[in-house]
Design an enzyme around this catalytic site. Structure first.
Site, mmCIF file in Angstrom:
data_model
loop_
_atom_site.group_PDB
_atom_site.id
_atom_site.type_symbol
_atom_site.label_atom_id
_atom_site.label_comp_id
_atom_site.label_asym_id
_atom_site.label_seq_id
_atom_site.Cartn_x
_atom_site.Cartn_y
_atom_site.Cartn_z
ATOM 1 N N ASP A 72 0.374 -29.156 -64.940
ATOM 2 C CA ASP A 72 0.091 -30.583 -65.188
ATOM 3 C C ASP A 72 0.213 -30.943 -66.667
ATOM 4 O O ASP A 72 0.908 -31.882 -67.038
ATOM 5 C CB ASP A 72 -1.345 -30.942 -64.757
ATOM 6 C CG ASP A 72 -1.496 -31.041 -63.242
ATOM 7 O OD1 ASP A 72 -0.480 -31.202 -62.543
ATOM 8 O OD2 ASP A 72 -2.652 -30.971 -62.780
ATOM 9 N N ARG B 152 -17.008 -30.605 -71.132
ATOM 10 C CA ARG B 152 -16.156 -31.762 -71.437
ATOM 11 C C ARG B 152 -16.494 -32.462 -72.751
ATOM 12 O O ARG B 152 -15.600 -32.757 -73.532
ATOM 13 C CB ARG B 152 -16.165 -32.769 -70.276
ATOM 14 C CG ARG B 152 -15.604 -32.236 -68.943
ATOM 15 C CD ARG B 152 -14.396 -31.397 -69.094
ATOM 16 N NE ARG B 152 -13.763 -31.077 -67.816
ATOM 17 C CZ ARG B 152 -12.753 -30.208 -67.685
ATOM 18 N NH1 ARG B 152 -12.287 -29.575 -68.750
ATOM 19 N NH2 ARG B 152 -12.222 -29.968 -66.509
ATOM 20 N N ASP C 289 -14.572 -35.702 -64.429
ATOM 21 C CA ASP C 289 -14.115 -35.266 -65.742
ATOM 22 C C ASP C 289 -13.505 -36.404 -66.559
ATOM 23 O O ASP C 289 -13.709 -36.497 -67.766
ATOM 24 C CB ASP C 289 -13.141 -34.094 -65.596
ATOM 25 C CG ASP C 289 -13.860 -32.827 -65.124
ATOM 26 O OD1 ASP C 289 -15.051 -32.668 -65.487
ATOM 27 O OD2 ASP C 289 -13.259 -32.031 -64.403
ATOM 28 N N SER D 170 -8.881 -26.170 -56.883
ATOM 29 C CA SER D 170 -8.890 -26.685 -58.241
ATOM 30 C C SER D 170 -10.064 -26.011 -58.953
ATOM 31 O O SER D 170 -11.202 -26.091 -58.499
ATOM 32 C CB SER D 170 -9.079 -28.206 -58.200
ATOM 33 O OG SER D 170 -9.435 -28.655 -59.483
HETATM 34 N N1 ARG Z 1 -17.808 -31.077 -59.583
HETATM 35 C C1 ARG Z 1 -17.950 -30.400 -60.824
HETATM 36 C C2 ARG Z 1 -18.298 -31.358 -61.920
HETATM 37 O O1 ARG Z 1 -18.096 -32.514 -61.758
HETATM 38 C C3 ARG Z 1 -16.784 -29.535 -61.147
HETATM 39 C C4 ARG Z 1 -15.531 -30.194 -61.603
HETATM 40 C C5 ARG Z 1 -14.475 -29.181 -61.711
HETATM 41 N N2 ARG Z 1 -13.299 -29.681 -62.324
HETATM 42 C C6 ARG Z 1 -12.085 -29.282 -61.961
HETATM 43 N N3 ARG Z 1 -11.085 -29.734 -62.620
HETATM 44 N N4 ARG Z 1 -11.911 -28.476 -60.960
HETATM 45 O O2 ARG Z 1 -18.805 -30.987 -62.941
#
Ligand code: ARG
Length: 417
Positions: free
Chosen positions: A13, A93, A122, A174
Site C-alpha cells: 500500500d 499512532r 487509525d 490486517s
Molecule cells: N482495532 C485496533 C485499534 O483500533 C487495532 C487496529 C489495527 N490496525 C491495523 N491496521 N490492523 O487500535
C-alpha cells in the site's frame, strides 16, 4: 513542488502510495519509517522507498520513547479499552504522528500522509494527533482520499511503474505490531462465531503447545513502572521484549473481543499482548496493596476515561495530560515486588509485597496477635447503618425483594441426607 512526508511501512500500500502521491497529486515525497518494535528491515525499507521515488527516506528508532512515554503511562493509568485491549496500536499512532510532524518541519513539508483506510480508528488517530501538534499541517490518507485500487490493481500499478514491491502470499489478516502488542483483524476473523485460526498468532503459543510446567516470573516496580525482571534490572525495551517472549511461550496474552470503533461500527479484534497483559496484572496487584480503597475505586473510573481518550486518538488532548498528572501522583507509593505464574494461557499472581503496603497483618489476622478493635465494630455499624434504619422506620420497606421468600418444602433431590 509541494512536499509531503509519508508514514512508510515498506508494504505494498505505502510503496504504491509513494509513486501515486507524485504522479496523481504532484507531491515531492519524503518517507518516514518509525520503529516501535516491529523490527523493520531498516536498510531494505529505505532502499525500497528511494527506489519507489522518494527524495529522502528517514528511519527513526522510537522504541525507547514509545515504551517509556506511551506504554508506561498507559500502564500506570490501568488503561484497557473495554476492560481488555491494552491499546498497542492506539498508543503507537500519536507517536508516529509526532515524528511525522517533526520530519515535515525538518524538510519544509506542508503535508503529511499515512496509509490508513477510511474505515478504521487509525485515520482518526493520525488526523487528530496531527491537528493537535500542528493545526496548519494538511493530512492526506491516499487509501481514503482517492487512491482507490484493489490489491490486484496495486500489484499491476507497481509492476508497470517498476516499483520494488515484494509480492508475497497475501496475509489473510490486517496486522499492526509494536512492543505493546500485535493487533490482528479482518479475513476469517470477521466471523465473530469462528474461533481464530491458530495461524493468526505469531507471538503466543497455543495452550496445547505451551509447556506443561508453570513458570514463575518476578517483577520489580518503581513508582508504577517495571524496572527489573527476575531480579535483573533492565531498560524498558529489553524488559518488555523479554516479557513478551516469556509470556508468549506460555500462551499468555491472547485477547479476542468485539470492539466498538470510533467510527461507529463494531468489529471483531484479536490481539496478542503477553507483556502488556502480564504488566497490567502485576501493576494492579501492587496497587491493591498501596492504594487506599477510595483511591482505587476512583482510579478505576479514570482508567476507563484514559483508555477511551487513547483509543479515540486524543493522546495530545489537555484532558489526557490532566488525567496523566493525577495518575502519576497516585503512583508515588506503587513500588514493590510481584510474582506471576505463567501457565498454559493463564497468568496469575502468586506473591506481592511493597514497602508502602497498607496491608497490616496485625489488623487482618484471625489468629493470635489480632489488634483490630472488635468492640469498636458494634458502635461503628450502629452509625454506619443509621441512615438506612431511619429510612426504614419513616418510609418503610420499598423494594419487593426485601420481603422474605416463601420457603419451599425441601424435595428429596435437594434435602440434605
Ligand atoms: N482495532 C485496533 C485499534 O483500533 C487495532 C487496529 C489495527 N490496525 C491495523 N491496521 N490492523 O487500535
Amino acid at each position: 513542488m509541494e512536499r509531503i512526508v509519508l508514514a512508510y511501512s515498506g508494504g505494498l500500500d505505502t510503496t504504491v502510495a509513494v509513486r501515486w502521491l507524485q504522479e496523481a497529486r504532484g507531491f515531492e515525497v519524503v518517507t518516514l519509517t518509525v520503529d516501535l518494535g516491529s523490527q523493520p528491515e531498516v536498510e531494505a525499507i529505505r532502499a525500497r522507498a528511494l527506489a519507489a521515488g522518494a527524495i529522502e527516506a528517514f528511519v527513526v528508532d522510537a522504541r525507547a520513547e514509545f515504551v517509556e512515554r506511551y506504554c508506561w503511562p498507559a500502564l500506570q493509568a490501568g488503561a484497557l479499552y473495554q476492560g481488555q485491549y491494552p491499546l498497542a496500536t492506539a498508543l503507537g499512532r500519536p507517536l508516529i504522528a509526532r515524528h511525522l510532524v517533526a520530519a515535515a518541519e525538518r524538510v519544509g513539508a506542508g503535508w503529511i500522509a499515512h496509509g490508513s483506510t477510511g474505515k478504521g480508528n487509525d485515520q482518526v488517530r493520525f488526523d487528530v494527533a496531527t491537528g493537535a501538534l500542528k493545526p496548519d499541517l494538511k493530512v492526506l490518507a491516499p487509501l481514503r482520499d482517492g487512491m482507490t485500487m484493489t490489491r490486484e490493481e496495486e500489484i499491476a500499478y507497481a509492476r508497470s511503474h517498476g516499483l520494488p514491491v515484494k509480492v508475497t502470499v497475501e496475509s489473510p489478516y490486517s496486522v499492526d505490531e509494536n512492543l505493546w502488542g500485535r493487533s490482528i483483524e479482518a479475513g476469517l476473523l470477521e466471523d465473530p462465531g469462528l474461533a481464530p485460526p491458530e495461524e493468526a498468532f505469531l507471538w503466543t503459543s497455543s495452550i496445547d503447545a505451551a509447556p506443561a510446567t508453570p513458570l514463575t516470573i518476578a517483577l520489580d516496580f518503581e513508582s508504577g513502572v517495571p524496572v527489573a525482571l527476575d531480579g535483573s534490572p533492565a531498560d524498558p525495551v529489553t524488559l518488555l521484549d523479554r516479557l513478551n517472549r516469556l509470556g508468549g511461550a506460555h500462551g499468555v496474552g491472547r485477547i479476542d473481543m468485539i470492539e466498538d470503533r470510533v467510527v461507529g461500527i463494531k468489529s471483531r479484534e484479536v490481539y496478542e499482548a503477553p507483556g502488556a497483559v502480564i504488566l497490567h496484572l502485576a501493576h494492579r496487584a501492587l496497587e491493591e496493596l498501596v492504594l487506599s480503597a477510595e483511591a482505587a475505586r476512583f482510579k478505576a473510573i479514570v482508567a476507563q476515561e484514559y483508555a477511551r481518550l487513547v483509543y479515540e486518538g486524543k493522546w495530545f488532548a489537555s484532558h489526557r495530560l490532566d488525567l496523566d498528572a493525577y495518575v502519576r501522583h497516585t503512583q508515588r507509593f506503587c513500588s514493590g515486588h510481584v510474582e506471576v505464574v505463567l501457565h498454559r494461557g493463564s497468568a496469575r499472581i502468586s506473591s506481592r509485597s511493597a514497602p508502602a503496603s497498607l496491608y497490616r497483618s496485625r489488623l487482618a489476622t484471625y489468629s493470635a496477635g489480632d489488634e483490630f478493635d472488635r468492640e469498636a465494630a458494634a458502635g461503628f455499624i450502629k452509625l454506619f447503618g443509621l441512615p438506612i434504619r431511619t429510612q426504614a422506620q419513616v418510609q418503610g420497606l420499598e423494594s419487593t425483594d426485601s420481603q422474605c421468600p416463601t420457603p419451599h418444602p425441601p424435595t428429596s433431590a435437594t434435602a440434605p441426607a
